[in-house]
Scaffold this motif. Structure first.
Motif, PDB file in Angstrom:
ATOM      1  N   ASN A 177      13.942   4.468   2.184  1.00 41.44           N
ATOM      2  CA  ASN A 177      12.366   5.338   2.549  1.00 41.44           C
ATOM      3  C   ASN A 177      11.572   5.081   1.450  1.00 41.44           C
ATOM      4  OD1 ASN A 177      12.932   7.209   5.086  1.00 41.44           O
ATOM      5  ND2 ASN A 177      14.883   7.011   4.116  1.00 41.44           N
ATOM      6  N   ASP A 178      10.273   5.163   1.582  1.00 39.28           N
ATOM      7  CA  ASP A 178       9.255   5.205   0.950  1.00 39.28           C
ATOM      8  C   ASP A 178       8.279   6.244   1.136  1.00 39.28           C
ATOM      9  OD1 ASP A 178       7.637   3.026  -1.134  1.00 39.28           O
ATOM     10  OD2 ASP A 178       6.141   4.259   0.020  1.00 39.28           O
ATOM     11  N   ASP A 179       8.025   6.853  -0.122  1.00 42.74           N
ATOM     12  CA  ASP A 179       7.297   8.130   0.032  1.00 42.74           C
ATOM     13  C   ASP A 179       5.920   7.972   0.655  1.00 42.74           C
ATOM     14  OD1 ASP A 179       6.014   6.820  -1.926  1.00 42.74           O
ATOM     15  OD2 ASP A 179       6.460   8.376  -3.585  1.00 42.74           O
ATOM     16  N   VAL A 180       5.280   6.718   0.736  1.00 41.43           N
ATOM     17  CA  VAL A 180       4.096   6.412   1.469  1.00 41.43           C
ATOM     18  C   VAL A 180       4.316   5.946   2.796  1.00 41.43           C
ATOM     19  CG1 VAL A 180       2.098   5.224   1.249  1.00 41.43           C
ATOM     20  CG2 VAL A 180       2.776   6.445  -0.829  1.00 41.43           C
ATOM     21  N   LEU A 181       4.976   4.948   2.819  1.00 43.54           N
ATOM     22  CA  LEU A 181       5.326   4.015   4.094  1.00 43.54           C
ATOM     23  C   LEU A 181       6.335   4.535   5.051  1.00 43.54           C
ATOM     24  CD1 LEU A 181       5.396   0.487   2.221  1.00 43.54           C
ATOM     25  CD2 LEU A 181       3.338   1.588   3.054  1.00 43.54           C
ATOM     26  N   GLY A 182       7.330   5.437   4.565  1.00 42.10           N
ATOM     27  CA  GLY A 182       8.059   6.059   5.502  1.00 42.10           C
ATOM     28  C   GLY A 182       9.384   5.055   5.447  1.00 42.10           C
ATOM     29  N   VAL A 189     -14.466   2.488  -3.555  1.00 45.47           N
ATOM     30  CA  VAL A 189     -14.423   1.379  -4.376  1.00 45.47           C
ATOM     31  C   VAL A 189     -13.848   2.279  -5.805  1.00 45.47           C
ATOM     32  CG1 VAL A 189     -15.496  -0.374  -6.139  1.00 45.47           C
ATOM     33  CG2 VAL A 189     -16.130  -0.174  -3.572  1.00 45.47           C
ATOM     34  N   GLY A 190     -12.794   1.827  -6.407  1.00 41.57           N
ATOM     35  CA  GLY A 190     -12.272   1.933  -7.670  1.00 41.57           C
ATOM     36  C   GLY A 190     -11.174   2.976  -7.441  1.00 41.57           C
ATOM     37  N   ASP A 191     -10.995   3.473  -6.356  1.00 47.46           N
ATOM     38  CA  ASP A 191      -9.712   4.255  -6.093  1.00 47.46           C
ATOM     39  C   ASP A 191      -8.497   3.492  -6.216  1.00 47.46           C
ATOM     40  OD1 ASP A 191     -11.225   6.275  -5.186  1.00 47.46           O
ATOM     41  OD2 ASP A 191     -11.066   6.285  -3.265  1.00 47.46           O
ATOM     42  N   LYS A 192      -7.299   4.372  -6.548  1.00 46.41           N
ATOM     43  CA  LYS A 192      -6.223   3.752  -6.933  1.00 46.41           C
ATOM     44  C   LYS A 192      -5.343   3.991  -6.037  1.00 46.41           C
ATOM     45  CE  LYS A 192      -6.564   2.973 -11.687  1.00 46.41           C
ATOM     46  NZ  LYS A 192      -5.991   3.128 -13.185  1.00 46.41           N
ATOM     47  N   ILE A 193      -4.484   3.422  -5.229  1.00 44.51           N
ATOM     48  CA  ILE A 193      -3.277   3.577  -4.179  1.00 44.51           C
ATOM     49  C   ILE A 193      -1.921   3.491  -5.130  1.00 44.51           C
ATOM     50  CG2 ILE A 193      -2.192   3.124  -2.174  1.00 44.51           C
ATOM     51  CD1 ILE A 193      -5.004   2.007  -1.280  1.00 44.51           C
ATOM     52  N   ILE A 194      -1.606   4.731  -5.152  1.00 48.81           N
ATOM     53  CA  ILE A 194      -0.129   4.759  -5.867  1.00 48.81           C
ATOM     54  C   ILE A 194       0.955   4.711  -4.838  1.00 48.81           C
ATOM     55  CG2 ILE A 194       1.404   6.076  -7.605  1.00 48.81           C
ATOM     56  CD1 ILE A 194      -1.136   7.087  -9.012  1.00 48.81           C
TER      57      ILE A 194
END
Length: 206
Positions: free
Chosen positions: A167-172, A200-205
């Motif tokens: 499981n991934d906390d973002v992807l399920g 623009v400039g946002d980070k996806i963790i």
């Protein structure tokens, strides 16, 4: 001249075994070892010494002494050990030490002599280890763009494993590796779409 006196020699015969309460463990888990000594001879064994240097048992460095083991009898000593969390090998081999002292009585002006008959029973357990590597096909993305993540699940231990679905906390839920033998891997990919509201400039963790 006939010598009718019978001289009986009682043979000293003994065996020792070592077992663990688990055949497969995760690093950081506790294992209980049992060291057993069986008297297969006709003479009572006395002051039998039992120790386990591999796991520093007993902690004071002095062996556990079993006062006596009668013919046909088995006596045991137990010791616990926590496999270190940073243990990196695929198996853990533990070698104990069991010694039976024999005293030769003093005679003809010579002092009594004590000798030790020793055996080293051993037990090997397998270590469960799993490694998960996650990568992405790009380091930068625009809002609405797709990013493909790759997951490689590898059995790096010494025993077969059947892990729960990844499981991934973002992807399920990513996928179920099923049974993996030592050295085997399972690979999964999962798409992720960058939210159109991202700036623009946002980070996806992830």
């Amino acid at each position: 001249v006939t010598d009718d006196d019978d001289h009986i020699i009682n043979l000293i015969k003994w065996t020792t075994t070592k077992t663990a309460d688990k055949e497969v463990v995760v690093a950081g888990e506790t294992v209980t070892y049992t060291i057993s000594v069986t008297n297969n001879g006709a003479t009572t064994l006395t002051n039998v010494e039992v120790s386990d240097p591999t796991i520093n048992f007993p902690a004071d460095g002095k062996p556990v002494v079993i006062a006596e083991i009668k013919p046909g009898e088995t006596k045991s000593v137990t010791a616990t050990y926590v496999v270190p969390k940073d243990y990196k090998e695929k198996t853990f081999k533990n070698v104990a030490l069991v010694c039976v002292p024999t005293v030769t009585p003093a005679s003809d002006g010579k002092e009594a002599v004590t000798t030790k008959d020793c055996q080293k029973p051993e037990e090997t357990i397998k270590i469960i280890k799993i490694d998960i590597v996650k990568t992405a096909d790009k380091e930068q993305a625009l809002p609405g763009e797709k990013v493909i993540y790759k997951f490689v699940v590898t059995n790096t231990g010494g025993a077969d494993i059947d892990p729960t679905p990844i499981n991934d906390d973002v992807l399920g839920v990513i996928g179920d590796p099923g049974v993996l033998k030592p050295g085997e891997s399972a690979t999964f990919t999962k798409e992720y779409t960058v939210p159109t509201t991202a700036k623009v400039g946002d980070k996806i963790i992830n």
